[in-house]
Write a protein that holds these residues in place. Structure first.
Motif, short mmCIF file in Angstrom:
data_model
loop_
_atom_site.label_atom_id
_atom_site.label_comp_id
_atom_site.label_asym_id
_atom_site.label_seq_id
_atom_site.Cartn_x
_atom_site.Cartn_y
_atom_site.Cartn_z
N GLU A 54 31.31 36.49 57.39
CA GLU A 54 32.63 36.61 58.02
C GLU A 54 32.65 36.26 59.38
OE1 GLU A 54 34.44 40.28 57.13
OE2 GLU A 54 33.28 40.39 55.19
N VAL A 78 38.70 37.98 56.06
CA VAL A 78 37.98 38.96 55.24
C VAL A 78 38.09 38.66 53.84
CG1 VAL A 78 38.26 40.76 56.91
CG2 VAL A 78 40.05 40.40 54.99
N SER A 105 31.01 39.77 49.90
CA SER A 105 31.58 38.73 50.90
C SER A 105 31.66 37.44 49.99
CB SER A 105 30.70 38.88 51.97
OG SER A 105 31.47 38.03 52.81
#
Length: 346
Positions: A201, A214, A13
């Protein structure tokens, strides 16, 4: 398709960071008041109208220049390069830039693979400028803005940017600087506390009122910048290695002592749903993504009428645009009951 995974890696991420200052509020205010198609969707529309009646002739001239050439984009680009939050230092920073630096920083970032083209364009290379315009043609103003940065006299652009920032700061920001700073700081404290409770997220979606972002291969950082000027809109931008969200601060940050005040976006959502034409549009979009032409033909409404309703639905974060088609934000609808429950229980 049947798939067997033999990878041991988890999907990576991004890192979430924050910035805030009156400089951002100043530049975004200039952007907001010159974005006339969206002005009637802004929470501060009436306040901006009152300000406009009091503007000096010089400020009105500079704002007209902004609206014509989208130089608000230049201000935001330059603020991301500038390190600090002092107003005088920022205007001095602009003045000291070389011609090439000014053009390079003002040209939009369009991808790592085109950074050298961006550099060549800043040196005046016509072919590079044409390529930048070509790859950004999906954005309604980028090609014209790129051509403007290429053609404009650097000293004239510097004079304009320093002038419009100074005039707006003195007239709009400075008189309420303590109040604005307090709002931004309260919101930042609230968001930082929640950041520890959510994955990156989920947190970005919560902060930006439902924007689902994303990770992208070249983006390692998400920068969140609180703002009150452009409420209820979240403004999204790209930098090298970074996705930027200028997100609208919450009502609780503006009026911390009023426990009965509903969030502005919650109001926008329910107002948007309280119209037959807009509900018909949402039902259509629940079945498939549609172009404006498809919506007008399917629902037998005029183009200007459809555009007006879609603008309100977008402002309420119920409808978005992807690949020139309008799309329903299903999560925004699904979360309505939860948002109402949170308001009752806050």
């Amino acid at each position: 398709m049947n798939t067997i995974s033999i990878t041991g890696r988890k999907r990576e991420s991004y890192r979430v960071e924050f910035e805030y200052s009156l400089l951002w509020e100043c530049a975004l205010g200039i952007a907001a008041i010159t974005n006339t198609p969206l002005l009637d969707t802004l929470e501060r529309e009436k306040e901006f109208e009152r300000f406009a009646d009091e503007f000096s002739a010089k400020l009105k001239t500079e704002l007209a220049y902004v609206e014509k050439n989208n130089t608000w984009k230049s201000l935001l680009q330059l603020l991301h390069v500038f390190e600090g939050d002092d107003f005088a230092e920022f205007t001095n920073f602009i003045q000291q830039l070389s011609v090439e630096e000014l053009a390079y920083y003002c040209f939009p970032f369009v991808g790592d693979h085109l950074q050298e083209i961006r550099r060549q364009a800043s040196q005046g290379n016509e072919d590079a400028v044409c390529l930048l315009k070509e790859v950004t043609k999906a954005n309604h103003f980028f090609p014209g803005y790129i051509e403007f940065i290429h053609q404009v006299d650097a000293d004239e652009l510097k004079r304009h940017l320093r002038s419009v920032m100074t005039l707006w700061f003195d007239h709009v920001i400075q008189p309420q600087s303590e109040k604005i700073t307090g709002m931004l700081e309260r919101d930042l404290a609230e968001k930082k506390a929640m950041k520890e409770e959510l994955a990156a997220e989920e947190f970005v979606a919560w902060v930006t009122n439902g924007t689902e972002y994303v990770p992208e291969p070249s983006v390692y950082r998400v920068l969140l910048i609180p703002q009150m000027t452009y409420r209820p809109w979240t403004i999204v931008s790209d930098l090298e290695g970074t996705k930027v969200f200028y997100y609208p601060i919450a009502n609780t940050s503006i009026h911390p002592d009023d426990r009965y005040l509903p969030d502005f976006l919650l109001l926008q959502k329910y107002k948007a749903l309280g119209d037959e034409v807009r509900l018909r549009m949402l039902k259509l979009l629940s079945e498939k993504d549609c172009t404006l032409k498809e919506i007008t033909e399917q629902l037998d409404v005029g183009k200007s009428t459809a555009h007006h309703h879609l603008k309100l639905l977008r402002a309420a974060s119920i409808v978005g645009i992807q690949s020139s088609k309008y799309t329903l934000k299903g999560n925004s609808i699904a979360s309505l009951a939860k948002e109402l429950e949170l308001y009752f229980n806050q």
